[in-house]
Design a protein around this motif. Structure first.
Motif, PDB file in Angstrom:
ATOM      1  N   ILE A   1      82.660  27.044  33.082  1.00 28.37           N
ATOM      2  CA  ILE A   1      81.878  27.992  32.393  1.00 28.37           C
ATOM      3  C   ILE A   1      82.552  29.216  31.957  1.00 28.37           C
ATOM      4  CG2 ILE A   1      79.620  29.602  32.487  1.00 28.37           C
ATOM      5  CD1 ILE A   1      78.425  27.566  34.564  1.00 28.37           C
ATOM      6  N   TYR A   2      82.413  29.537  30.569  1.00 28.20           N
ATOM      7  CA  TYR A   2      83.049  30.564  29.951  1.00 28.20           C
ATOM      8  C   TYR A   2      82.032  31.476  29.277  1.00 28.20           C
ATOM      9  CZ  TYR A   2      87.345  27.414  30.090  1.00 28.20           C
ATOM     10  OH  TYR A   2      88.090  26.816  30.677  1.00 28.20           O
ATOM     11  N   ASN A   3      82.517  32.733  29.074  1.00 26.30           N
ATOM     12  CA  ASN A   3      81.528  33.605  28.571  1.00 26.30           C
ATOM     13  C   ASN A   3      82.194  34.154  27.234  1.00 26.30           C
ATOM     14  OD1 ASN A   3      80.501  36.759  28.807  1.00 26.30           O
ATOM     15  ND2 ASN A   3      78.946  35.353  28.673  1.00 26.30           N
ATOM     16  N   TRP A   4      81.417  34.624  26.361  1.00 29.19           N
ATOM     17  CA  TRP A   4      81.833  35.324  24.864  1.00 29.19           C
ATOM     18  C   TRP A   4      82.064  36.707  25.345  1.00 29.19           C
ATOM     19  CZ3 TRP A   4      84.519  33.878  20.807  1.00 29.19           C
ATOM     20  CH2 TRP A   4      84.450  34.946  19.654  1.00 29.19           C
ATOM     21  N   ASN A   5      83.226  37.540  25.215  1.00 29.81           N
ATOM     22  CA  ASN A   5      83.455  38.653  25.478  1.00 29.81           C
ATOM     23  C   ASN A   5      83.320  39.613  24.157  1.00 29.81           C
ATOM     24  OD1 ASN A   5      85.884  38.533  24.455  1.00 29.81           O
ATOM     25  ND2 ASN A   5      86.919  39.280  26.013  1.00 29.81           N
ATOM     26  N   GLY A   6      83.017  39.061  22.923  1.00 29.10           N
ATOM     27  CA  GLY A   6      83.257  39.548  21.510  1.00 29.10           C
ATOM     28  C   GLY A   6      84.279  39.130  20.595  1.00 29.10           C
ATOM     29  N   ARG A   7      85.353  38.592  21.381  1.00 31.00           N
ATOM     30  CA  ARG A   7      86.533  38.112  20.733  1.00 31.00           C
ATOM     31  C   ARG A   7      86.832  36.679  20.966  1.00 31.00           C
ATOM     32  NH1 ARG A   7      90.561  42.855  22.218  1.00 31.00           N
ATOM     33  NH2 ARG A   7      89.885  41.980  24.048  1.00 31.00           N
ATOM     34  N   ARG A   8      86.683  36.332  22.172  1.00 29.47           N
ATOM     35  CA  ARG A   8      86.967  35.180  22.674  1.00 29.47           C
ATOM     36  C   ARG A   8      86.318  34.524  24.016  1.00 29.47           C
ATOM     37  NH1 ARG A   8      90.715  34.925  26.790  1.00 29.47           N
ATOM     38  NH2 ARG A   8      91.377  36.949  27.524  1.00 29.47           N
TER      39      ARG A   8
ATOM     40  N   TYR B   1      79.957  39.028  30.093  1.00 32.75           N
ATOM     41  CA  TYR B   1      79.787  40.254  29.080  1.00 32.75           C
ATOM     42  C   TYR B   1      78.790  40.147  27.956  1.00 32.75           C
ATOM     43  CZ  TYR B   1      84.571  41.254  30.148  1.00 32.75           C
ATOM     44  OH  TYR B   1      85.806  41.386  30.962  1.00 32.75           O
ATOM     45  N   THR B   2      78.197  38.956  27.761  1.00 37.30           N
ATOM     46  CA  THR B   2      76.972  38.676  26.766  1.00 37.30           C
ATOM     47  C   THR B   2      76.359  37.430  27.083  1.00 37.30           C
ATOM     48  OG1 THR B   2      78.435  36.930  25.506  1.00 37.30           O
ATOM     49  CG2 THR B   2      78.444  39.240  24.847  1.00 37.30           C
ATOM     50  N   THR B   3      75.426  37.268  26.590  1.00 40.36           N
ATOM     51  CA  THR B   3      74.462  35.779  27.125  1.00 40.36           C
ATOM     52  C   THR B   3      74.996  34.597  26.557  1.00 40.36           C
ATOM     53  OG1 THR B   3      72.968  36.374  25.091  1.00 40.36           O
ATOM     54  CG2 THR B   3      72.529  37.406  27.317  1.00 40.36           C
ATOM     55  N   LEU B   4      75.981  34.671  25.945  1.00 40.22           N
ATOM     56  CA  LEU B   4      76.502  33.221  25.183  1.00 40.22           C
ATOM     57  C   LEU B   4      77.571  32.520  26.257  1.00 40.22           C
ATOM     58  CD1 LEU B   4      76.657  31.318  22.773  1.00 40.22           C
ATOM     59  CD2 LEU B   4      78.340  32.732  21.909  1.00 40.22           C
ATOM     60  N   TYR B   5      77.170  31.280  26.716  1.00 42.05           N
ATOM     61  CA  TYR B   5      77.945  30.626  27.447  1.00 42.05           C
ATOM     62  C   TYR B   5      78.497  29.468  26.896  1.00 42.05           C
ATOM     63  CZ  TYR B   5      75.968  33.669  30.865  1.00 42.05           C
ATOM     64  OH  TYR B   5      75.428  35.031  31.695  1.00 42.05           O
ATOM     65  N   GLN B   6      79.693  29.058  27.338  1.00 41.75           N
ATOM     66  CA  GLN B   6      80.374  27.665  27.028  1.00 41.75           C
ATOM     67  C   GLN B   6      80.428  26.714  28.099  1.00 41.75           C
ATOM     68  OE1 GLN B   6      83.321  27.489  23.954  1.00 41.75           O
ATOM     69  NE2 GLN B   6      84.509  26.315  25.305  1.00 41.75           N
ATOM     70  N   ILE B   7      79.790  25.601  28.262  1.00 44.26           N
ATOM     71  CA  ILE B   7      79.790  24.829  29.647  1.00 44.26           C
ATOM     72  C   ILE B   7      80.607  23.500  29.094  1.00 44.26           C
ATOM     73  CG2 ILE B   7      78.468  23.164  31.021  1.00 44.26           C
ATOM     74  CD1 ILE B   7      76.701  25.943  28.992  1.00 44.26           C
TER      75      ILE B   7
END
Length: 112
Positions: A30-37, A66-72
């Motif tokens: 699971i990854y999270n968007w921090n505004g840049r990557r 950091y945000t509510t956008l996740y990459q699975i």
């Protein structure tokens, strides 16, 4: 004496390799968007129920976000076998259905 030590070390290496394979096969990254990557948060379990597969994100991963956008991102073998199925992504009380792809992106708010 030396032969016994080598056999024990070989068995230990085989068990560790099998454990690592099992962990990679039954979890998703699971990854999270921090505004840049997208930043790596950790792994979550990939579970199977009668109606399909699901991933439940733990509160610890939400605290690191950091945000509510996740990459699975599941393993390539899982994607190959389940390409046309759905995966339920659960964050607290919120649920969303995602089609299985190599990396699935979803914005979800953790409440629970």
């Amino acid at each position: 004496m030396m032969w016994n030590v080598l056999v024990c070390l070989g068995l230990l290496a085989v068990l560790l390799a099998a454990g690592l394979y099992g962990i990679q096969r039954s979890t998703v990254r699971i990854y999270n968007w921090n505004g840049r990557r997208f930043c790596y948060l950790g792994r979550a379990g990939l579970y199977r129920k009668q109606d399909g597969y699901y991933v439940q994100m733990r509160e610890r991963l939400v605290d690191l976000s950091y945000t509510t956008l996740y990459q699975i991102c599941p393993s390539k073998q899982f994607v190959r076998r389940n390409r046309y199925r759905n995966l339920t992504f659960i964050a607290g009380d919120e649920k969303c259905l995602l089609p299985v792809e190599e990396c699935m992106r979803q914005s979800i708010y953790f409440c629970g």
